[in-house]
Design an enzyme around this catalytic site. Structure first.
Site, PDB file in Angstrom:
ATOM      1  N   HIS A  54       0.822  -1.218   0.000  1.00 28.52           N
ATOM      2  CA  HIS A  54       0.000   0.000   0.000  1.00 28.52           C
ATOM      3  C   HIS A  54       0.860   1.275   0.000  1.00 28.52           C
ATOM      4  CE1 HIS A  54      -3.517  -2.450   1.915  1.00 28.52           C
ATOM      5  NE2 HIS A  54      -3.211  -2.831   0.696  1.00 28.52           N
TER       6      HIS A  54
ATOM      7  N   PHE B 285      -1.006  -8.258   4.927  1.00 30.61           N
ATOM      8  CA  PHE B 285       0.325  -7.664   4.819  1.00 30.61           C
ATOM      9  C   PHE B 285       0.365  -6.320   4.089  1.00 30.61           C
ATOM     10  CE2 PHE B 285       0.782 -12.407   4.146  1.00 30.61           C
ATOM     11  CZ  PHE B 285       0.744 -12.677   5.499  1.00 30.61           C
ATOM     12  N   CYS B 286      -0.648  -5.493   4.272  1.00 30.17           N
ATOM     13  CA  CYS B 286      -0.679  -4.166   3.609  1.00 30.17           C
ATOM     14  C   CYS B 286      -0.474  -4.298   2.103  1.00 30.17           C
ATOM     15  CB  CYS B 286       0.367  -3.214   4.192  1.00 30.17           C
ATOM     16  SG  CYS B 286       0.057  -2.817   5.912  1.00 30.17           S
ATOM     17  N   ALA B 287      -0.925  -5.401   1.561  1.00 32.45           N
ATOM     18  CA  ALA B 287      -0.886  -5.592   0.102  1.00 32.45           C
ATOM     19  C   ALA B 287      -2.171  -6.344  -0.242  1.00 32.45           C
ATOM     20  CB  ALA B 287       0.357  -6.375  -0.304  1.00 32.45           C
TER      21      ALA B 287
END
Ligand SMILES: Cc1ncc(COP(=O)(O)O)c(C=O)c1O
Length: 462
Positions: free
Chosen positions: A133, A384-386
């Protein structure tokens, strides 16, 4: 939890065939099942432990700490010198061009937001949907083209080529510059991206490229000149220097032309009242332009110390050792049929020590909680911020949430979250061996403890 004091041990320090000494290597944690074990920190992709060497360098400097760029005293002068020397060390570590600027920021996220704020008017940004992100989201004020997840490195290059060619064909090229943002190593799959090839494509179409090296720089040497990227960003806390600093380095022109990222002292060369009552400001056109306020000298100094330590240890040695750890984990997981390792580019893709997986029949949060509570192993679970990438890899519905305890993914169903194990220069073999053994045991025998959901996370019931 007991924390043993760690003395610098020269013998350990310089034996680079083993792990580099890190803080916390002797910390023990309690197990729900009784007793204590040495904590196995296997979440380097989130934050890596500080190298002992970094800690020692910071401790040696600490008594001399002083203000930077704003004091006449001896210690202020010394701190200013150390801060600027740190800039030179990191510039060298990244093999920047002679006229590049290196700005100390708070983190990769901060660096990419700084660059986003410095984009020239009309800039079009190209970014793969697979990005973290921090790379995906800062370009809110630009026109962004999100590129589909490629399934091979070659496809990544072809996808970018196609998108940039379409821009040229549609005449958009004449309307402003373009920037490509790409990760060097995925924080989900650990896979290396074809950065040099993507840079060549970007430049062939008159675009620029920024490399998100948050997961690459701690594992591989990064040469701005060799990769021919225009900017590079990374975070100290993933590079064994957890003191709140990051880096943006690269072309000076866009940075010089942009408004200061933060307005304030340090960024301004001259400020004067105007006769009409307003204020005139002359901003610096060096890195200081984007470093307003008192800089984080300890953060910058610690990144430089980490760069020195990694360079002295030698990336050839570090990469070879890490490959051995990667092989151990991947071979171990491959022996468990219930485990599915997430990958975009396939088994043979070169990668760093970041591996995400799901376990059939298990809620990922439950599995990660059991690794911690029953084996003293710290991993991460989630997206995982993805989010777009992990959901693509899982093929799961973003709207649903799993409940701890009840397996969210029954045989044949799709997992909603994944588990990530990650490691690096400070990881002993025993940690990855314990991890592989724990995965096998949990899958075979199940958890030995009861768990419940608290604030959306799985925790031991007692
Ligand atoms: C590939 C990648 N880019 C950017 C970031 C953001 O780093 P930070 O949180 O230090 O800003 C991360 C953090 O996990 C990352 O893995």
């Amino acid at each position: 939890m007991s924390v043993s004091t760690v003395a610098v041990d020269q013998a350990v320090c310089c034996d680079i065939s083993g792990p580099l000494p890190v803080l916390g290597r002797d910390v023990t944690v309690p197990l729900v099942t009784g007793g204590e074990v040495t904590y196995a920190a296997l979440d380097y992709a989130a934050s890596a432990p500080a190298l002992q060497r970094v800690w020692d360098d910071v401790a040696a400097y600490a008594p001399y700490y002083g203000s930077v760029h704003r004091g006449a005293g001896y210690l202020s002068q010394l701190s200013t010198d150390l801060f600027e020397n740190a800039r030179r060390t990191v510039t060298e570590f990244l093999d920047c061009r002679a006229d590049d600027q290196l700005i100390f920021t708070r983190s990769t996220t901060d660096s990419l937001n700084l660059l986003a704020a410095a984009l020239p008017d009309g800039c079009q940004v190209f970014v793969f949907e697979t990005e973290h992100h921090a790379s995906l989201l800062p370009w809110r004020d630009a026109q962004v083209t999100y590129l589909d997840a490629p399934r091979t490195p070659r496809q990544a290059v072809a996808t970018l080529e196609e998108a940039l060619a379409a821009r040229t064909a549609s005449g958009q090229e004449g309307q402003g510059p373009a920037l490509v943002c790409v990760t060097g190593a995925s924080n989900v799959t650990g896979e290396l991206w074809p950065v040099r090839e993507l840079a060549a494509v970007a430049h062939a179409h008159g675009a620029r490229i920024v490399l998100d090296a948050a997961q690459l720089a701690p594992h591989h040497p990064v040469s701005v000149q060799d990769l021919d990227v225009d900017w590079v960003a990374f975070s100290g806390h993933k590079l064994y220097a957890p003191f709140g600093s990051g880096v943006l380095a690269g072309r000076a022109d866009w940075l010089r032309a942009a408004d200061p990222y933060l307005a304030g002292g340090g960024a301004s060369r001259k400020v004067a009242r105007r006769t009409d009552g307003g204020v005139d400001v002359e901003w610096h056109d060096t890195a200081a332009r984007h470093e307003a306020g008192s800089p984080n000298v300890i953060g910058a100094y610690s990144i430089a110390a980490a760069c020195n330590a990694l360079t002295e240890a030698g990336f050839d040695t570090l990469v070879a050792r890490e490959q051995h750890l990667i092989d151990t984990v991947r071979a171990g997981l491959a022996e468990v049929p219930e485990v599915r390792v997430l990958s975009l580019f396939g088994d043979d893709a070169p990668r760093v020590g970041v591996i995400s997986f799901v376990v059939e029949g298990w809620n990922s949060s439950h599995f990660a909680a059991a690794l911690s509570a029953e084996y003293g192993i710290g991993v991460r679970d989630g997206l995982f911020c993805a989010h777009p990438l992990v959901r693509t890899l899982l093929g799961s519905d973003p709207q649903t949430q799993g409940e701890c305890g009840a397996p969210e993914a029954a045989p044949g169903e799709k997992s909603l979250n994944a588990i990530r194990v990650s490691f690096g220069a400070g990881t002993p073999d025993e940690h990855v061996e314990r991890f592989v053994g724990a995965v096998k045991e949990l899958v075979r025998d199940g958890a030995r403890w009861q768990y419940r959901t608290e604030d959306g996370r799985c925790v031991p019931a007692v």
